[in-house]
Motif scaffolding. Structure first.
Motif, PDB file in Angstrom:
ATOM      1  N   VAL A 215       0.838  -1.203   0.000  1.00 51.14           N
ATOM      2  CA  VAL A 215       0.000   0.000   0.000  1.00 51.14           C
ATOM      3  C   VAL A 215       0.878   1.260   0.000  1.00 51.14           C
ATOM      4  CG1 VAL A 215      -1.724   1.321   1.279  1.00 51.14           C
ATOM      5  CG2 VAL A 215      -1.899  -1.164   1.159  1.00 51.14           C
ATOM      6  N   ALA A 216       0.636   2.120  -0.985  1.00 51.13           N
ATOM      7  CA  ALA A 216       1.300   3.433  -1.020  1.00 51.13           C
ATOM      8  C   ALA A 216       0.203   4.446  -1.350  1.00 51.13           C
ATOM      9  CB  ALA A 216       2.407   3.448  -2.065  1.00 51.13           C
ATOM     10  N   ASP A 217      -0.801   4.516  -0.466  1.00 49.50           N
ATOM     11  CA  ASP A 217      -1.899   5.467  -0.682  1.00 49.50           C
ATOM     12  C   ASP A 217      -1.451   6.853  -0.234  1.00 49.50           C
ATOM     13  OD1 ASP A 217      -1.888   5.302   2.038  1.00 49.50           O
ATOM     14  OD2 ASP A 217      -3.830   4.310   2.225  1.00 49.50           O
ATOM     15  N   GLU A 218      -2.359   7.819  -0.215  1.00 50.01           N
ATOM     16  CA  GLU A 218      -1.913   9.187   0.084  1.00 50.01           C
ATOM     17  C   GLU A 218      -1.277   9.309   1.469  1.00 50.01           C
ATOM     18  OE1 GLU A 218      -4.890  12.222   0.689  1.00 50.01           O
ATOM     19  OE2 GLU A 218      -6.479  10.716   0.767  1.00 50.01           O
ATOM     20  N   HIS A 219      -1.656   8.406   2.404  1.00 54.24           N
ATOM     21  CA  HIS A 219      -1.082   8.492   3.757  1.00 54.24           C
ATOM     22  C   HIS A 219       0.247   7.751   3.869  1.00 54.24           C
ATOM     23  CE1 HIS A 219      -4.935  10.083   4.797  1.00 54.24           C
ATOM     24  NE2 HIS A 219      -5.534   8.991   4.332  1.00 54.24           N
TER      25      HIS A 219
ATOM     26  N   ALA B 282      17.769   0.100  -6.146  1.00 57.17           N
ATOM     27  CA  ALA B 282      19.234   0.035  -6.048  1.00 57.17           C
ATOM     28  C   ALA B 282      19.730  -1.395  -6.274  1.00 57.17           C
ATOM     29  CB  ALA B 282      19.686   0.555  -4.680  1.00 57.17           C
ATOM     30  N   ALA B 283      18.893  -2.367  -5.885  1.00 54.85           N
ATOM     31  CA  ALA B 283      19.284  -3.782  -6.057  1.00 54.85           C
ATOM     32  C   ALA B 283      18.964  -4.294  -7.463  1.00 54.85           C
ATOM     33  CB  ALA B 283      18.579  -4.633  -5.012  1.00 54.85           C
ATOM     34  N   GLY B 284      18.458  -3.398  -8.328  1.00 60.31           N
ATOM     35  CA  GLY B 284      18.249  -3.782  -9.731  1.00 60.31           C
ATOM     36  C   GLY B 284      16.849  -4.256 -10.069  1.00 60.31           C
ATOM     37  N   ASN B 285      15.902  -4.101  -9.118  1.00 61.89           N
ATOM     38  CA  ASN B 285      14.525  -4.548  -9.376  1.00 61.89           C
ATOM     39  C   ASN B 285      13.655  -3.402  -9.864  1.00 61.89           C
ATOM     40  OD1 ASN B 285      14.686  -7.296  -7.994  1.00 61.89           O
ATOM     41  ND2 ASN B 285      15.400  -5.898  -6.386  1.00 61.89           N
ATOM     42  N   ASP B 286      12.727  -3.706 -10.782  1.00 62.48           N
ATOM     43  CA  ASP B 286      11.725  -2.713 -11.175  1.00 62.48           C
ATOM     44  C   ASP B 286      10.608  -2.673 -10.140  1.00 62.48           C
ATOM     45  OD1 ASP B 286      13.081  -2.128 -13.472  1.00 62.48           O
ATOM     46  OD2 ASP B 286      11.672  -3.108 -14.845  1.00 62.48           O
ATOM     47  N   VAL B 287      10.069  -1.478  -9.919  1.00 66.76           N
ATOM     48  CA  VAL B 287       8.915  -1.310  -9.025  1.00 66.76           C
ATOM     49  C   VAL B 287       7.811  -0.608  -9.816  1.00 66.76           C
ATOM     50  CG1 VAL B 287       8.060  -0.181  -6.922  1.00 66.76           C
ATOM     51  CG2 VAL B 287      10.372  -1.159  -6.955  1.00 66.76           C
ATOM     52  N   ALA B 288       6.604  -1.172  -9.765  1.00 68.42           N
ATOM     53  CA  ALA B 288       5.484  -0.544 -10.480  1.00 68.42           C
ATOM     54  C   ALA B 288       4.618   0.251  -9.503  1.00 68.42           C
ATOM     55  CB  ALA B 288       4.644  -1.610 -11.172  1.00 68.42           C
ATOM     56  N   VAL B 289       3.978   1.299 -10.026  1.00 73.25           N
ATOM     57  CA  VAL B 289       3.007   2.069  -9.228  1.00 73.25           C
ATOM     58  C   VAL B 289       1.695   2.058  -9.983  1.00 73.25           C
ATOM     59  CG1 VAL B 289       2.444   4.296  -8.167  1.00 73.25           C
ATOM     60  CG2 VAL B 289       4.846   3.616  -8.433  1.00 73.25           C
ATOM     61  N   ILE B 290       0.620   1.644  -9.306  1.00 78.66           N
ATOM     62  CA  ILE B 290      -0.714   1.765  -9.889  1.00 78.66           C
ATOM     63  C   ILE B 290      -1.625   2.431  -8.864  1.00 78.66           C
ATOM     64  CG2 ILE B 290      -0.525  -0.237 -11.430  1.00 78.66           C
ATOM     65  CD1 ILE B 290      -2.099  -1.905  -9.466  1.00 78.66           C
ATOM     66  N   THR B 291      -2.766   2.917  -9.323  1.00 79.85           N
ATOM     67  CA  THR B 291      -3.755   3.461  -8.382  1.00 79.85           C
ATOM     68  C   THR B 291      -5.076   2.738  -8.638  1.00 79.85           C
ATOM     69  OG1 THR B 291      -4.299   5.238  -9.914  1.00 79.85           O
ATOM     70  CG2 THR B 291      -2.614   5.705  -8.251  1.00 79.85           C
ATOM     71  N   ASP B 292      -6.125   3.180  -7.967  1.00 81.94           N
ATOM     72  CA  ASP B 292      -7.408   2.476  -8.151  1.00 81.94           C
ATOM     73  C   ASP B 292      -7.898   2.616  -9.584  1.00 81.94           C
ATOM     74  OD1 ASP B 292      -7.330   1.696  -5.576  1.00 81.94           O
ATOM     75  OD2 ASP B 292      -8.894   3.045  -4.845  1.00 81.94           O
ATOM     76  N   ALA B 293      -7.562   3.716 -10.247  1.00 86.57           N
ATOM     77  CA  ALA B 293      -8.005   3.905 -11.631  1.00 86.57           C
ATOM     78  C   ALA B 293      -7.168   4.979 -12.303  1.00 86.57           C
ATOM     79  CB  ALA B 293      -9.466   4.348 -11.658  1.00 86.57           C
ATOM     80  N   GLY B 294      -6.890   4.785 -13.572  1.00 86.08           N
ATOM     81  CA  GLY B 294      -6.260   5.836 -14.377  1.00 86.08           C
ATOM     82  C   GLY B 294      -4.760   5.941 -14.174  1.00 86.08           C
TER      83      GLY B 294
ATOM     84  N   PRO C 152      -1.366   7.069 -12.404  1.00 86.91           N
ATOM     85  CA  PRO C 152      -0.822   7.456 -11.097  1.00 86.91           C
ATOM     86  C   PRO C 152      -0.274   8.889 -11.151  1.00 86.91           C
ATOM     87  CG  PRO C 152      -0.010   5.289 -11.753  1.00 86.91           C
ATOM     88  CD  PRO C 152      -0.722   5.868 -12.958  1.00 86.91           C
ATOM     89  N   GLY C 153      -0.425   9.601 -10.055  1.00 86.50           N
ATOM     90  CA  GLY C 153       0.102  10.973 -10.006  1.00 86.50           C
ATOM     91  C   GLY C 153      -0.900  12.010 -10.472  1.00 86.50           C
ATOM     92  N   ILE C 154      -2.000  11.578 -11.106  1.00 85.36           N
ATOM     93  CA  ILE C 154      -3.021  12.544 -11.543  1.00 85.36           C
ATOM     94  C   ILE C 154      -4.168  12.471 -10.546  1.00 85.36           C
ATOM     95  CG2 ILE C 154      -4.622  13.197 -13.402  1.00 85.36           C
ATOM     96  CD1 ILE C 154      -1.735  13.642 -14.178  1.00 85.36           C
ATOM     97  N   SER C 155      -4.222  13.455  -9.638  1.00 82.71           N
ATOM     98  CA  SER C 155      -5.183  13.454  -8.519  1.00 82.71           C
ATOM     99  C   SER C 155      -5.157  12.108  -7.792  1.00 82.71           C
ATOM    100  CB  SER C 155      -6.608  13.766  -9.001  1.00 82.71           C
ATOM    101  OG  SER C 155      -6.678  15.066  -9.485  1.00 82.71           O
ATOM    102  N   ASP C 156      -4.017  11.517  -7.721  1.00 77.40           N
ATOM    103  CA  ASP C 156      -3.800  10.209  -7.107  1.00 77.40           C
ATOM    104  C   ASP C 156      -2.363  10.150  -6.619  1.00 77.40           C
ATOM    105  OD1 ASP C 156      -6.055   8.644  -7.124  1.00 77.40           O
ATOM    106  OD2 ASP C 156      -5.726   7.784  -9.105  1.00 77.40           O
ATOM    107  N   PRO C 157      -2.035   9.176  -5.718  1.00 75.77           N
ATOM    108  CA  PRO C 157      -0.642   9.045  -5.290  1.00 75.77           C
ATOM    109  C   PRO C 157       0.291   8.734  -6.470  1.00 75.77           C
ATOM    110  CG  PRO C 157      -2.107   7.679  -3.956  1.00 75.77           C
ATOM    111  CD  PRO C 157      -2.936   8.215  -5.080  1.00 75.77           C
ATOM    112  N   GLY C 158       1.556   9.002  -6.270  1.00 74.98           N
ATOM    113  CA  GLY C 158       2.556   8.705  -7.300  1.00 74.98           C
ATOM    114  C   GLY C 158       3.632   9.784  -7.339  1.00 74.98           C
TER     115      GLY C 158
END
Ligand code: SAM
Length: 281
Positions: free
Chosen positions: A56-60, A74-86, A88-94
């Motif tokens: 969980v990486a919600d607004e809080h 740093a260890a070479g892994n990709d990390v994805a960010v998604i939100t409930d819809a649309g 990320p970062g547009i009126s949403d966390p990210g």
């Protein structure tokens, strides 16, 4: 080699909009940051993705997640960010994760896709060459009033997100502040079964939203303000004096008056030169 932070856009209502690239990015990352693990879990199982950890990486909790994300990258892994819809970062966390990852020097990329604001503006029928995204308006008070005042003279198309139970109030406030004849599009339930775009004047939108209790998700698209009818020299001079009397220097006063009256730079500049400079300028 460092991993990448990948912002993955997900559907705003229609699961068919989840792209093959989005599925691939979600399948191959080490961690998926999301707002709600149950909500995103359903999306992943629809896409046939299993075995990838969700966090969980919600607004809080977005900021609290930064150290873990930086460690994985740093260890070479990709990390994805998604939100409930649309997107990320547009009126949403990210946004905060992106800023921290950029600051740490790791790459950031995205799998672009659905964003309600983009779909709403392109279907609105209004000018798409220049527009302003206002996100959600403050609910009340001075800040809300100031943001609405800015829209009165805004010449670019304005896009707003709004909760359904607040659409009628927002229409009433906009109609009171702007010309009631200004046009608006209410884009509702985009990409879903009951998708609908209502178009009309602000005055008609007040009646419409009072009569039909708004339900579902809404994007409000407000047509930009029309160029004001030709202002006279006296009106431009009065506006310049008001702006300069309010403390603006000559350059900013000229810019304000150009925006408010639609008069050319040359004309406003020449008129500004006829106003005596104050001693402290
Ligand atoms: N990140 C999302 C995006 O890219 O559009 C926006 C998330 S924001 C928390 C949610 C708001 O987006 C809703 O209140 C509504 O204004 C708008 N929205 C999201 N999905 C929508 C849809 N299918 N139809 C209309 N508006 C939608």
């Amino acid at each position: 080699m460092t991993g990448r932070l990948v912002l993955v856009s997900t559907p705003i209502g229609n699961l068919g909009d989840l792209s093959p690239r989005a599925v691939e990015a979600l399948k191959t990352c080490a961690l998926i940051c999301c707002e709600d693990t149950r909500h995103s879990g359903k999306l992943l199982s629809h896409a046939g993705i299993s075995g990838v950890r969700l966090a969980v990486a919600d607004e809080h909790r977005e900021t609290a997640r930064v150290d873990e994300v930086l460690g994985l990258l740093a260890a070479g892994n990709d990390v994805a960010v998604i939100t409930d819809a649309g997107t990320p970062g547009i009126s949403d966390p990210g946004m905060r994760l992106v800023a921290a990852v950029v600051e740490a020097g790791h790459p950031v990329t995205a799998v672009p896709g659905p964003a309600a604001l983009v779909m709403a503006i392109v279907v609105s029928g209004f000018d798409t060459t220049r527009f302003v995204f206002e996100g959600f308006l403050p609910r009340s008070g001075r800040e809300r009033a100031d943001r609405i005042t800015e829209m009165v003279t805004e010449r670019r198309t304005v896009v707003l997100y709004e909760a359904p139970h607040r659409v009628a109030r927002t229409m009433a406030d906009l109609a009171a502040a702007c010309d009631g004849e200004r046009r608006v599009a209410l884009a509702r339930e985009l990409t879903k079964l009951h998708e609908e775009v209502w178009r009309g004047t602000l005055a008609a939108a007040v009646d419409h939203t009072e009569q039909v209790a708004p339900r579902g998700e809404y994007v409000v698209v407000l047509e930009g303000a029309a160029a004001p009818a030709d202002a006279s020299d006296e009106q431009i001079l009065a506006a310049l004096r008001r702006a300069m009397g309010g403390g603006a220097d000559r350059r900013s006063a000229i810019a304000t008056v150009m925006a408010a009256t639609g008069a050319s730079k040359r004309r406003v500049y020449d008129l500004a030169l006829t106003i005596p400079r104050s001693a402290d300028e």
